[in-house]
Design a protein around this motif. Structure first.
Motif, PDB file in Angstrom:
ATOM      1  N   ILE A   8     -30.613   6.816  -0.611  1.00  0.00           N
ATOM      2  CA  ILE A   8     -29.477   6.035  -1.103  1.00  0.00           C
ATOM      3  C   ILE A   8     -29.934   5.000  -2.127  1.00  0.00           C
ATOM      4  O   ILE A   8     -29.222   4.671  -3.063  1.00  0.00           O
ATOM      5  N   ASP A   9     -31.180   4.504  -1.962  1.00  0.00           N
ATOM      6  CA  ASP A   9     -31.724   3.525  -2.909  1.00  0.00           C
ATOM      7  C   ASP A   9     -31.932   4.134  -4.291  1.00  0.00           C
ATOM      8  O   ASP A   9     -31.990   3.424  -5.286  1.00  0.00           O
ATOM      9  N   PHE A  10     -32.073   5.454  -4.356  1.00  0.00           N
ATOM     10  CA  PHE A  10     -32.253   6.163  -5.624  1.00  0.00           C
ATOM     11  C   PHE A  10     -30.932   6.721  -6.153  1.00  0.00           C
ATOM     12  O   PHE A  10     -30.907   7.460  -7.131  1.00  0.00           O
ATOM     13  N   GLY A  11     -29.839   6.406  -5.479  1.00  0.00           N
ATOM     14  CA  GLY A  11     -28.534   6.910  -5.894  1.00  0.00           C
ATOM     15  C   GLY A  11     -28.295   8.356  -5.488  1.00  0.00           C
ATOM     16  O   GLY A  11     -27.415   9.027  -6.024  1.00  0.00           O
ATOM     17  N   ILE A  12     -29.074   8.856  -4.523  1.00  0.00           N
ATOM     18  CA  ILE A  12     -28.927  10.239  -4.062  1.00  0.00           C
ATOM     19  C   ILE A  12     -28.092  10.249  -2.791  1.00  0.00           C
ATOM     20  O   ILE A  12     -28.390   9.555  -1.824  1.00  0.00           O
ATOM     21  N   LYS A  13     -27.032  11.032  -2.808  1.00  0.00           N
ATOM     22  CA  LYS A  13     -26.156  11.138  -1.643  1.00  0.00           C
ATOM     23  C   LYS A  13     -26.380  12.492  -0.985  1.00  0.00           C
ATOM     24  O   LYS A  13     -26.355  13.521  -1.638  1.00  0.00           O
TER      25      LYS A  13
END
Length: 76
Positions: A8-13
């Motif tokens: 989530i910190d990398f914008g990956i869902k």
């Protein structure tokens, strides 16, 4: 050990679309993806995870209502 980074910190869902238990596929429960959202880690201590998991037995079976359940017991 370095700080754990989460997807989530990398914008990956991550979206869980279904579960497979005992060879049968089931739609994922509503909200499961959101519930697990903050647990998907990018860098984890795999050795520690595997050591911990190997201390338990996981048994999947259908209960009297015909629902799949998992029993987790610590090995002796």
């Amino acid at each position: 050990m370095e700080k754990t980074e989460y997807l989530i910190d990398f914008g990956i869902k991550v979206v869980v679309t279904h579960l497979e238990i005992g060879g049968e596929k089931f739609p994922a429960p509503v909200g499961l993806s959101e519930l697990l959202e903050h647990t998907w880690a990018y860098n984890v201590d795999r050795e520690r995870v595997n050591k911990t998991a190997s201390q338990y037995d996981f048994i999947h079976y259908k209960n009297e209502k015909g629902r799949w359940v998992t029993r987790c017991t610590k090995k002796k």
